[in-house]
Design a protein around this motif. Sequence first.
Motif, PDB file in Angstrom:
ATOM      1  N   THR A 133       0.846  -1.193   0.000  1.00 11.81           N
ATOM      2  CA  THR A 133       0.000   0.000   0.000  1.00 11.81           C
ATOM      3  C   THR A 133       0.886   1.249   0.000  1.00 11.81           C
ATOM      4  N   THR A 134       0.262   2.407   0.050  1.00 12.53           N
ATOM      5  CA  THR A 134       1.027   3.662   0.082  1.00 12.53           C
ATOM      6  C   THR A 134       1.317   4.111   1.511  1.00 12.53           C
ATOM      7  N   ILE A 135       0.862   3.325   2.486  1.00  9.22           N
ATOM      8  CA  ILE A 135       1.053   3.679   3.901  1.00  9.22           C
ATOM      9  C   ILE A 135       2.476   3.347   4.346  1.00  9.22           C
ATOM     10  N   THR A 136       3.085   4.260   5.069  1.00  5.10           N
ATOM     11  CA  THR A 136       4.409   4.015   5.635  1.00  5.10           C
ATOM     12  C   THR A 136       4.281   3.832   7.145  1.00  5.10           C
ATOM     13  N   TYR A 137       5.107   2.936   7.691  1.00  6.28           N
ATOM     14  CA  TYR A 137       5.033   2.623   9.116  1.00  6.28           C
ATOM     15  C   TYR A 137       6.383   2.059   9.548  1.00  6.28           C
ATOM     16  N   GLN A 138       6.842   2.469  10.707  1.00  4.90           N
ATOM     17  CA  GLN A 138       8.114   1.975  11.237  1.00  4.90           C
ATOM     18  C   GLN A 138       7.899   0.593  11.853  1.00  4.90           C
ATOM     19  N   LEU A 139       8.172  -0.436  11.058  1.00  3.88           N
ATOM     20  CA  LEU A 139       7.969  -1.809  11.537  1.00  3.88           C
ATOM     21  C   LEU A 139       8.928  -2.125  12.671  1.00  3.88           C
ATOM     22  N   LYS A 140       8.438  -2.854  13.657  1.00  6.32           N
ATOM     23  CA  LYS A 140       9.228  -3.138  14.851  1.00  6.32           C
ATOM     24  C   LYS A 140      10.088  -4.389  14.716  1.00  6.32           C
ATOM     25  N   ARG A 141       9.563  -5.401  14.091  1.00  2.00           N
ATOM     26  CA  ARG A 141      10.282  -6.676  14.009  1.00  2.00           C
ATOM     27  C   ARG A 141      11.294  -6.669  12.859  1.00  2.00           C
ATOM     28  N   PRO A 142      12.506  -7.130  13.111  1.00  2.57           N
ATOM     29  CA  PRO A 142      13.506  -7.235  12.035  1.00  2.57           C
ATOM     30  C   PRO A 142      13.030  -8.135  10.892  1.00  2.57           C
ATOM     31  N   SER A 143      12.317  -9.209  11.221  1.00  5.52           N
ATOM     32  CA  SER A 143      11.825 -10.118  10.180  1.00  5.52           C
ATOM     33  C   SER A 143      10.815  -9.417   9.273  1.00  5.52           C
ATOM     34  N   SER A 144      10.020  -8.535   9.872  1.00  7.71           N
ATOM     35  CA  SER A 144       9.041  -7.784   9.085  1.00  7.71           C
ATOM     36  C   SER A 144       9.741  -6.803   8.147  1.00  7.71           C
ATOM     37  N   ARG A 145      10.744  -6.119   8.661  1.00  7.30           N
ATOM     38  CA  ARG A 145      11.490  -5.149   7.844  1.00  7.30           C
ATOM     39  C   ARG A 145      12.223  -5.845   6.698  1.00  7.30           C
ATOM     40  N   GLN A 146      12.776  -7.011   6.985  1.00  9.95           N
ATOM     41  CA  GLN A 146      13.486  -7.764   5.957  1.00  9.95           C
ATOM     42  C   GLN A 146      12.530  -8.231   4.862  1.00  9.95           C
ATOM     43  N   THR A 147      11.361  -8.702   5.276  1.00 12.69           N
ATOM     44  CA  THR A 147      10.363  -9.158   4.304  1.00 12.69           C
ATOM     45  C   THR A 147       9.886  -8.001   3.438  1.00 12.69           C
ATOM     46  N   LEU A 148       9.585  -6.857   4.057  1.00 11.65           N
ATOM     47  CA  LEU A 148       9.112  -5.697   3.302  1.00 11.65           C
ATOM     48  C   LEU A 148      10.174  -5.204   2.328  1.00 11.65           C
ATOM     49  N   SER A 149      11.421  -5.223   2.753  1.00  8.10           N
ATOM     50  CA  SER A 149      12.507  -4.778   1.886  1.00  8.10           C
ATOM     51  C   SER A 149      12.584  -5.642   0.626  1.00  8.10           C
ATOM     52  N   GLU A 150      12.426  -6.948   0.787  1.00  9.60           N
ATOM     53  CA  GLU A 150      12.456  -7.851  -0.360  1.00  9.60           C
ATOM     54  C   GLU A 150      11.255  -7.603  -1.276  1.00  9.60           C
ATOM     55  N   ILE A 151      10.099  -7.343  -0.662  1.00  9.94           N
ATOM     56  CA  ILE A 151       8.879  -7.091  -1.436  1.00  9.94           C
ATOM     57  C   ILE A 151       9.023  -5.833  -2.288  1.00  9.94           C
ATOM     58  N   VAL A 152       9.520  -4.752  -1.674  1.00  7.80           N
ATOM     59  CA  VAL A 152       9.677  -3.480  -2.387  1.00  7.80           C
ATOM     60  C   VAL A 152      10.633  -3.645  -3.564  1.00  7.80           C
ATOM     61  N   LYS A 153      11.723  -4.356  -3.326  1.00 11.52           N
ATOM     62  CA  LYS A 153      12.747  -4.540  -4.359  1.00 11.52           C
ATOM     63  C   LYS A 153      12.246  -5.395  -5.516  1.00 11.52           C
ATOM     64  N   LYS A 154      11.512  -6.447  -5.215  1.00  6.37           N
ATOM     65  CA  LYS A 154      11.091  -7.399  -6.249  1.00  6.37           C
ATOM     66  C   LYS A 154       9.792  -7.021  -6.957  1.00  6.37           C
ATOM     67  N   PHE A 155       8.833  -6.465  -6.209  1.00 10.47           N
ATOM     68  CA  PHE A 155       7.482  -6.325  -6.766  1.00 10.47           C
ATOM     69  C   PHE A 155       6.956  -4.897  -6.828  1.00 10.47           C
ATOM     70  N   GLY A 156       7.611  -3.957  -6.141  1.00 15.72           N
ATOM     71  CA  GLY A 156       7.093  -2.590  -6.134  1.00 15.72           C
ATOM     72  C   GLY A 156       5.689  -2.556  -5.564  1.00 15.72           C
ATOM     73  N   ASN A 157       4.754  -1.998  -6.331  1.00 17.34           N
ATOM     74  CA  ASN A 157       3.364  -1.908  -5.874  1.00 17.34           C
ATOM     75  C   ASN A 157       2.453  -2.963  -6.509  1.00 17.34           C
ATOM     76  N   PHE A 158       3.042  -3.933  -7.183  1.00 14.47           N
ATOM     77  CA  PHE A 158       2.236  -4.953  -7.848  1.00 14.47           C
ATOM     78  C   PHE A 158       1.972  -6.141  -6.925  1.00 14.47           C
ATOM     79  N   PRO A 159       0.886  -6.878  -7.161  1.00 15.20           N
ATOM     80  CA  PRO A 159       0.554  -8.027  -6.317  1.00 15.20           C
ATOM     81  C   PRO A 159       1.632  -9.114  -6.413  1.00 15.20           C
TER      82      PRO A 159
END
Length: 415
Positions: free
Chosen positions: A270-296
């Motif tokens: 989504t377009t919402i930004t949030y400071q994720l607390k868990r390192p695993s969450s941040r790592q997962t989001l980083s991979e998602i942004v790099k690979k898929f951008g805003n696509f499903p």
Amino acid sequence: MADEAAIDYTLNNPDTLTKYKTAAQISHKVLEAVSGWCVDGAKIISLCQRGDKLLDDEIAKVYKGKKISKGISHPTTVSPSSYVTPYTPLSTDAEEAATVLKANEPVKIQLGAQIDGFGTIVCDTILVKSDKTQDGEVSGPEADLILATHYANELLLRLMIPPGLLASGTEEEKKKAAAEKRPTQSKISQMVETVVKSYGCNVVEGTTSWLFERNEIEGKKKIVLNPPDKEGKTEGSPEIGEVWGVEIGVSLGAGKVKTLDQRPTLHRRTTITYQLKRPSSRQTLSEIVKKFGNFPFSLRQLDDERAAKVGVVECVRSNVLRQYEVVTDKDSAPVARLLTTIAITKNGVVRLGAPPAADVTRYKSDKKITDEQILKILEQPTAKSTGAKGKNKKKKKKPAKKRTEEEEDESSEDE
């Protein structure tokens, strides 16, 4: 930065349409391949994995060495008979990973590619191959479902055309046609519902067509068919220069839906930004942004599927990711869906990414459309003839399929 801001990403730029068409060609090739793999007993997870592998391989062949993003705009999903939403099981969920196709059931295949953020997504419904459906005629409820979906889709595509765009006659007659009011939300739903009811079917509630934009498949405009009481209605009307994902969903049941108690595996940023607390969450989001951008994307597309299932929990809870629930027909009735990516040009509708046209002669039904207004609309073209055929009369005659494809390309000229 100034050069980036100056780039024209609209359909006025021929490069934009070229990128859409390149993505569409890839989508078509993979859709055809996956459709051919859908046989009795085939594992859905294997079909999805093979489809994504082929998408990646084909995408890698285009725009080599160019500094533009490219990738999958929608992962390969294969939805069984009564499933409404795109379905993509995980290998780490043993029960779902064992799901196989059954002969003669209608399955929905959805996938897509994107070049420089211009995504084309396509969905087709096929009957799983068997001795009955290999090449011969299809009758009964399955035939009614396919015919209802086909004609409802053709009607909806024609209702996307701005009033008067394809009008002929005198200038006065053209102006009169252009001044006609657009059909309202309720009118569109009513007309599409009339088509499907002619075949004893119903429109799936909440079926939504979206405006497509660069890096966005759910834009500021949408058209909702058979909207549930609590869901938003149509927002905005299709205009020249826009790209839309036009969807039709049809059920042999009442058209009502229910959410299954299954793990959602399809997500989108989504377009919402949030400071994720868990390192695993941040790592997962980083991979998602790099690979898929805003696509499903599907969780199975991430490097570590098990870690991804954990990492997305906080992302979804904080609305950084949207999860797509697994939705089926409330009556467990068979459902068909089609999704076509179109461009609306001054010459009409260009089908960029589209399911193959149904061979209606294969489907035998004692039902038919009788509404005269709808029959008249269905007889109308979706694009103007550019006159190119007349110019090329002396040229060697080309195969019918190739001529059809070229006629669609011609409708997008001089944009």
